[in-house]
Design a protein around this motif. Structure first.
Motif, PDB file in Angstrom:
ATOM      1  N   VAL A   1     -74.467 -54.767  -9.988  1.00  0.00           N
ATOM      2  CA  VAL A   1     -74.573 -54.990  -8.731  1.00  0.00           C
ATOM      3  C   VAL A   1     -74.279 -53.831  -7.829  1.00  0.00           C
ATOM      4  N   ALA A   2     -73.176 -53.298  -8.037  1.00  0.00           N
ATOM      5  CA  ALA A   2     -72.663 -52.162  -7.337  1.00  0.00           C
ATOM      6  C   ALA A   2     -73.695 -50.903  -7.791  1.00  0.00           C
ATOM      7  N   LEU A   3     -73.844 -50.765  -8.905  1.00  0.00           N
ATOM      8  CA  LEU A   3     -74.860 -49.685  -9.094  1.00  0.00           C
ATOM      9  C   LEU A   3     -76.165 -49.779  -8.402  1.00  0.00           C
ATOM     10  N   ALA A   4     -76.522 -50.928  -8.319  1.00  0.00           N
ATOM     11  CA  ALA A   4     -77.749 -51.122  -7.589  1.00  0.00           C
ATOM     12  C   ALA A   4     -77.694 -50.788  -6.277  1.00  0.00           C
ATOM     13  N   LEU A   5     -76.199 -51.400  -5.532  1.00  0.00           N
ATOM     14  CA  LEU A   5     -76.308 -51.041  -4.120  1.00  0.00           C
ATOM     15  C   LEU A   5     -75.886 -49.632  -3.904  1.00  0.00           C
ATOM     16  N   CYS A   6     -75.502 -49.032  -4.881  1.00  0.00           N
ATOM     17  CA  CYS A   6     -74.851 -47.603  -4.689  1.00  0.00           C
ATOM     18  C   CYS A   6     -76.185 -46.688  -4.684  1.00  0.00           C
ATOM     19  N   LEU A  30     -58.460 -48.310  -5.468  1.00  0.00           N
ATOM     20  CA  LEU A  30     -58.425 -48.667  -3.919  1.00  0.00           C
ATOM     21  C   LEU A  30     -58.788 -47.416  -3.216  1.00  0.00           C
ATOM     22  N   LYS A  31     -57.933 -46.384  -3.543  1.00  0.00           N
ATOM     23  CA  LYS A  31     -58.248 -45.196  -2.841  1.00  0.00           C
ATOM     24  C   LYS A  31     -59.797 -44.531  -2.954  1.00  0.00           C
ATOM     25  N   ALA A  32     -60.273 -44.999  -4.129  1.00  0.00           N
ATOM     26  CA  ALA A  32     -61.570 -44.259  -4.391  1.00  0.00           C
ATOM     27  C   ALA A  32     -62.663 -45.217  -3.561  1.00  0.00           C
ATOM     28  N   ILE A  33     -62.465 -46.327  -3.508  1.00  0.00           N
ATOM     29  CA  ILE A  33     -63.557 -47.155  -2.659  1.00  0.00           C
ATOM     30  C   ILE A  33     -63.318 -47.111  -1.153  1.00  0.00           C
ATOM     31  N   GLN A  34     -62.415 -46.245  -0.651  1.00  0.00           N
ATOM     32  CA  GLN A  34     -62.075 -46.105   0.772  1.00  0.00           C
ATOM     33  C   GLN A  34     -63.337 -45.559   1.102  1.00  0.00           C
ATOM     34  N   CYS A  35     -63.945 -44.563   0.741  1.00  0.00           N
ATOM     35  CA  CYS A  35     -64.837 -43.870   1.348  1.00  0.00           C
ATOM     36  C   CYS A  35     -66.360 -44.689   1.648  1.00  0.00           C
ATOM     37  N   PHE A  36     -66.184 -46.092   1.151  1.00  0.00           N
ATOM     38  CA  PHE A  36     -67.263 -46.865   1.631  1.00  0.00           C
ATOM     39  C   PHE A  36     -66.875 -47.891   2.468  1.00  0.00           C
ATOM     40  N   GLN A  37     -65.856 -47.708   3.233  1.00  0.00           N
ATOM     41  CA  GLN A  37     -65.081 -48.278   4.372  1.00  0.00           C
ATOM     42  C   GLN A  37     -65.311 -49.866   3.988  1.00  0.00           C
ATOM     43  N   PRO A  38     -64.627 -50.417   3.042  1.00  0.00           N
ATOM     44  CA  PRO A  38     -64.704 -51.675   2.842  1.00  0.00           C
ATOM     45  C   PRO A  38     -63.992 -52.494   3.658  1.00  0.00           C
ATOM     46  N   ALA A  87     -62.126 -58.438   3.105  1.00  0.00           N
ATOM     47  CA  ALA A  87     -62.810 -59.143   1.893  1.00  0.00           C
ATOM     48  C   ALA A  87     -63.337 -58.322   0.716  1.00  0.00           C
ATOM     49  N   MET A  88     -64.031 -57.255   1.079  1.00  0.00           N
ATOM     50  CA  MET A  88     -64.646 -56.427   0.071  1.00  0.00           C
ATOM     51  C   MET A  88     -63.412 -55.938  -0.691  1.00  0.00           C
ATOM     52  N   GLU A  89     -62.288 -55.396  -0.077  1.00  0.00           N
ATOM     53  CA  GLU A  89     -60.994 -54.806  -0.824  1.00  0.00           C
ATOM     54  C   GLU A  89     -60.378 -55.850  -1.742  1.00  0.00           C
ATOM     55  N   ALA A  90     -60.176 -56.958  -1.082  1.00  0.00           N
ATOM     56  CA  ALA A  90     -59.839 -57.922  -1.838  1.00  0.00           C
ATOM     57  C   ALA A  90     -60.532 -58.432  -3.362  1.00  0.00           C
ATOM     58  N   ALA A  91     -62.121 -58.127  -3.184  1.00  0.00           N
ATOM     59  CA  ALA A  91     -62.806 -58.509  -4.245  1.00  0.00           C
ATOM     60  C   ALA A  91     -62.637 -57.262  -5.161  1.00  0.00           C
TER      61      ALA A  91
END
Length: 107
Positions: free
Chosen positions: A29-34, A62-70, A73-77
């Protein structure tokens, strides 16, 4: 008279393989959304983030996903996903990474 409580009900997360299924589904899902919607090309950041998901520490992920501005709830997931990935064997993690590399190479 003593009564013995019934055994706890088995939930979906207790089933063998459910962690693996969750991780694969979330990764795809992440691949499709990206993907860039107009070009159907993979976001250049995705392979790096996916690599950190399977090979990095929770803090690195967690540092790497910050560029997507989660949001919160997204960060918890994301934390939950990383925790589940970290329960897999190293061999399984590397097999998933190889699968994702093949998927990305077809793009």
């Amino acid at each position: 008279m003593l009564t013995v409580p019934p055994p706890p009900l088995q939930t979906q997360t207790d089933q063998p393989g459910s962690t693996m299924k969750l991780i694969i589904v979330c990764s795809l899902v992440a691949l499709a959304l990206c993907c860039h919607w107009a070009s159907a090309q993979v976001c250049p950041t995705f392979p790096e983030v996916a690599n950190i998901l399977f090979k990095g520490t929770p803090q690195e992920y967690l540092k790497a996903i910050q560029c997507f501005q989660p949001d919160e709830a997204m960060e918890a997931a994301g934390k939950l996903l990383k925790a589940k990935v970290d329960t897999l064997s190293e061999v399984t993690k590397m097999d998933i990474v190889r699968l994702m590399e093949k998927i990305l190479a077809r793009n």
